[in-house]
Design a protein around this motif. Structure first.
Motif, mmCIF file in Angstrom:
data_model
loop_
_atom_site.group_PDB
_atom_site.id
_atom_site.type_symbol
_atom_site.label_atom_id
_atom_site.label_comp_id
_atom_site.label_asym_id
_atom_site.label_seq_id
_atom_site.Cartn_x
_atom_site.Cartn_y
_atom_site.Cartn_z
ATOM 1 N N GLY A 1 6.782 -16.067 -28.929
ATOM 2 C CA GLY A 1 6.744 -14.619 -29.080
ATOM 3 C C GLY A 1 6.765 -13.889 -27.767
ATOM 4 N N SER A 2 5.858 -12.938 -27.598
ATOM 5 C CA SER A 2 5.823 -12.059 -26.428
ATOM 6 C C SER A 2 7.167 -11.347 -26.270
ATOM 7 N N ILE A 3 7.646 -10.792 -27.384
ATOM 8 C CA ILE A 3 8.932 -10.096 -27.372
ATOM 9 C C ILE A 3 8.716 -8.712 -26.780
ATOM 10 N N GLY A 4 8.807 -8.640 -25.477
ATOM 11 C CA GLY A 4 8.557 -7.390 -24.770
ATOM 12 C C GLY A 4 9.046 -7.487 -23.338
ATOM 13 N N VAL A 5 8.883 -6.416 -22.606
ATOM 14 C CA VAL A 5 9.344 -6.335 -21.213
ATOM 15 C C VAL A 5 8.216 -5.783 -20.361
ATOM 16 N N VAL A 6 8.036 -6.334 -19.180
ATOM 17 C CA VAL A 6 7.029 -5.823 -18.260
ATOM 18 C C VAL A 6 7.654 -5.657 -16.875
ATOM 19 N N LEU A 7 7.309 -4.576 -16.216
ATOM 20 C CA LEU A 7 7.750 -4.341 -14.844
ATOM 21 C C LEU A 7 6.497 -4.201 -13.993
ATOM 22 N N LEU A 8 6.414 -5.003 -12.970
ATOM 23 C CA LEU A 8 5.223 -5.036 -12.127
ATOM 24 C C LEU A 8 5.479 -4.289 -10.815
ATOM 25 N N HIS A 9 4.670 -3.291 -10.550
ATOM 26 C CA HIS A 9 4.779 -2.567 -9.279
ATOM 27 C C HIS A 9 3.503 -2.777 -8.476
ATOM 28 N N ALA A 10 3.660 -3.162 -7.247
ATOM 29 C CA ALA A 10 2.509 -3.379 -6.372
ATOM 30 C C ALA A 10 2.448 -2.254 -5.332
ATOM 31 N N ASP A 11 1.422 -1.463 -5.395
ATOM 32 C CA ASP A 11 1.210 -0.388 -4.421
ATOM 33 C C ASP A 11 0.283 -0.910 -3.322
ATOM 34 N N ILE A 12 0.868 -1.215 -2.181
ATOM 35 C CA ILE A 12 0.068 -1.776 -1.077
ATOM 36 C C ILE A 12 -0.192 -0.735 0.005
ATOM 37 N N SER A 13 0.035 0.531 -0.319
ATOM 38 C CA SER A 13 -0.105 1.585 0.687
ATOM 39 C C SER A 13 -1.537 1.667 1.216
ATOM 40 N N LYS A 14 -2.533 1.512 0.340
ATOM 41 C CA LYS A 14 -3.924 1.604 0.786
ATOM 42 C C LYS A 14 -4.288 0.442 1.697
ATOM 43 N N ALA A 15 -3.823 -0.742 1.338
ATOM 44 C CA ALA A 15 -4.107 -1.914 2.170
ATOM 45 C C ALA A 15 -3.477 -1.760 3.540
ATOM 46 N N LEU A 16 -2.264 -1.228 3.589
ATOM 47 C CA LEU A 16 -1.602 -1.036 4.879
ATOM 48 C C LEU A 16 -2.335 0.025 5.704
ATOM 49 N N SER A 17 -2.794 1.075 5.018
ATOM 50 C CA SER A 17 -3.504 2.137 5.724
ATOM 51 C C SER A 17 -4.788 1.609 6.349
ATOM 52 N N GLU A 18 -5.510 0.756 5.607
ATOM 53 C CA GLU A 18 -6.749 0.192 6.140
ATOM 54 C C GLU A 18 -6.483 -0.722 7.334
ATOM 55 N N ASP A 19 -5.274 -1.297 7.360
ATOM 56 C CA ASP A 19 -4.905 -2.153 8.495
ATOM 57 C C ASP A 19 -4.265 -1.362 9.627
ATOM 58 N N GLY A 20 -4.186 -0.044 9.457
ATOM 59 C CA GLY A 20 -3.618 0.803 10.501
ATOM 60 C C GLY A 20 -2.108 0.785 10.540
ATOM 61 N N VAL A 21 -1.475 0.443 9.410
ATOM 62 C CA VAL A 21 -0.009 0.375 9.346
ATOM 63 C C VAL A 21 0.501 1.528 8.489
ATOM 64 N N LYS A 22 1.470 2.276 9.012
ATOM 65 C CA LYS A 22 2.066 3.383 8.283
ATOM 66 C C LYS A 22 3.586 3.197 8.258
ATOM 67 N N PRO A 23 4.118 2.688 7.144
ATOM 68 C CA PRO A 23 5.568 2.470 7.048
ATOM 69 C C PRO A 23 6.317 3.795 6.986
ATOM 70 N N THR A 24 7.502 3.812 7.553
ATOM 71 C CA THR A 24 8.388 4.965 7.470
ATOM 72 C C THR A 24 9.719 4.494 6.904
ATOM 73 N N LEU A 25 10.113 5.050 5.760
ATOM 74 C CA LEU A 25 11.360 4.664 5.107
ATOM 75 C C LEU A 25 12.440 5.670 5.455
ATOM 76 N N ILE A 26 13.512 5.195 6.045
ATOM 77 C CA ILE A 26 14.646 6.047 6.391
ATOM 78 C C ILE A 26 15.794 5.651 5.463
ATOM 79 N N PHE A 27 16.258 6.572 4.636
ATOM 80 C CA PHE A 27 17.228 6.189 3.613
ATOM 81 C C PHE A 27 18.154 7.339 3.289
ATOM 82 N N ALA A 28 19.222 7.029 2.564
ATOM 83 C CA ALA A 28 20.168 8.018 2.062
ATOM 84 C C ALA A 28 20.321 7.784 0.563
#
Length: 447
Positions: free
Chosen positions: A182-209
């Motif tokens: 069974g398990s007739i379904g769909v799951v999408l997993l999103h991992a928000d690591i922004s807080k962990a990066l912030s605590e480590d002093g890391v601030k990503p910058t995404l440059i995109f079009a």
């Protein structure tokens, strides 16, 4: 990119047909290592090597044995294992890595369809699911194979989510008593690591079009618009999943019935009827890998009493329904009787033609001694060609003729219908025709 980074890219921010428990396990091990020793469940059954017409194992240019795409038993039962989590690409990943590729499974299914030695198949499944991409196409290949040859999917542990989508295309689904399906379904997993990066002093910058180029990235929380977009993607795949299951299971598990499961998992045997896989149409009966293999091996030519494509299970005891031949027993018996009569008639006609060819041959015609010898030889050797009978008779019997030869020859030449099967009223039979007819009757009755 590291091996673990590749795995992370496979499972993060993309829809998966997988159980939530499996998704949690994957997330828990990504920081260390992944992959469990999960050998194929069929490793003790069937021949794993390709063989030539003489039965010898084929070898490659380096002298190593050539592995077959699937194991094949002596009775023509092919075993295709799906043991591990499913990924779209990766022809060489296998159970030892904990992964199975749709690419590899599809290759096996296509080979099985063209392989005359593959009389029937078992999908030996112990799989929690995997990537959505590739699952429905693989299920379609299972349906195509099942339309030509019996295919039984065995829930030999677990056939959940994407694995169940594949199993749904089989002729029949058999679940072990402890099997989970069974398990007739769909799951999408999103991992928000922004807080962990912030605590480590890391601030990503995404440059995109492109406005949606970085939708769902793990470096920031999901916005409402992005979340809605991802939900729409999941809903679309869910609809495809339901259609795929219904295409394979038909009335046994329609789209509405599959949706009503709400992605629950069910068991082969359960004290709780709400969790019974057979009752809810996810499986046709309870059995084991070994029992299914024995059934298919015992059936001549790979034929089995399992359902054929387009039929439905209508048996509350969960015993496989009788094979649907599409003809009543009375019509079947009449057809067999008619075929028997026609076969005997054709055989008698062919035998008369063989004997007349022998008796009219040069060196035989007009010589009663040779004619009698030829008739006796033809009767003792019914498979001997006419020219061989003539050659042996003229070699071993002399040319002297009796006084009856001229009369015999005259009777044969005046016989206008020696076989006696011309349209309309049969012509009167000559002495020779009667002799041939009597000989044919004696030979066919002796057979």
């Amino acid at each position: 990119m590291s091996f673990h980074a590749h795995l992370a890219d496979r499972v993060l921010n993309r829809p998966l047909l997988i159980t939530p428990e499996k998704a949690q396990v994957i997330m828990s091990v990504l920081g260390s290592r992944i992959g469990v020793n999960m050998p194929a469940a069929d490793r003790f059954e069937g021949d794993p090597y390709e063989r030539d017409d003489d039965g010898r194992v084929k070898r490659d240019a380096w002298g190593d044995p050539v592995l077959a795409p699937y194991r094949l038993t002596e009775r023509g039962v092919g075993i295709i294992s799906i043991a591990g989590s499913l990924v779209h690409r990766g022809a060489y990943v296998g159970a030892s890595s904990g992964l199975v590729s749709y690419e590899g499974v599809k290759h096996q299914l296509k080979k099985a369809r063209k392989d005359d030695a593959f009389k029937a198949g078992i999908l030996d499944i112990t799989c929690p699911g995997g990537e959505a991409i590739g699952a429905f196409e693989t299920a379609e290949l299972v349906r195509e194979l099942a339309a030509e040859k019996p295919v039984i999917a065995v829930v030999n542990g677990m056939a959940a989510s994407a694995a169940y989508a594949i199993a749904s295309g089989a002729t029949e689904i058999v679940t072990t008593p402890s099997g989970v399906s069974g398990s007739i379904g769909v799951v999408l997993l999103h991992a928000d690591i922004s807080k962990a990066l912030s605590e480590d002093g890391v601030k990503p910058t995404l440059i995109f079009a492109g406005q949606h180029k970085v939708d769902g990235n793990p470096f920031e929380p999901l916005s409402a618009d992005v979340r809605a977009s991802l939900q729409a993607e999941v809903d679309s795949l869910y609809a495809q999943f339901l259609k795929t299951v219904a295409a394979g299971r038909g009335d046994r598990l329609t789209e509405e019935m599959a949706r009503a499961t709400q992605a629950r998992t069910y068991f082969g045997q359960s004290d709780n009827p709400d969790l019974d896989a057979v009752k809810h149409g996810l499986a046709d009966r309870v059995g084991t890998f070994e029992s299914v293999l024995e059934e298919l091996s015992r059936a001549p030519g790979g034929r089995t009493t399992v359902l054929t494509r387009g039929t439905q299970m209508d048996n509350p005891t969960s015993v496989p329904a009788a094979e649907n031949t599409g003809i009543s027993k009375a019509d079947h018996d009449a057809a067999v009787a008619n075929a028997t009569v026609e076969g005997r008639r054709a055989g008698a006609t062919a035998e008369r033609e063989r004997l007349m060819s022998v008796l009219s041959a040069e060196g035989i015609s007009g010589n009663s001694a040779r004619m009698n010898h030829a008739l006796e030889l033809a009767a003792e050797a019914p498979d001997m060609p006419a020219d061989k009978v003539v050659a042996m008779t003229t070699k071993h019997v002399g040319t002297a003729a009796t006084t009856d030869d001229a009369a015999s020859l005259s009777a044969r030449e005046s016989d206008q219908d020696p076989i006696g099967e011309a349209a309309g009223t049969p012509a009167p039979k000559s002495g020779l025709s009667k002799l041939v007819g009597a000989q044919v009757d004696r030979m066919t009755s002796a057979r």
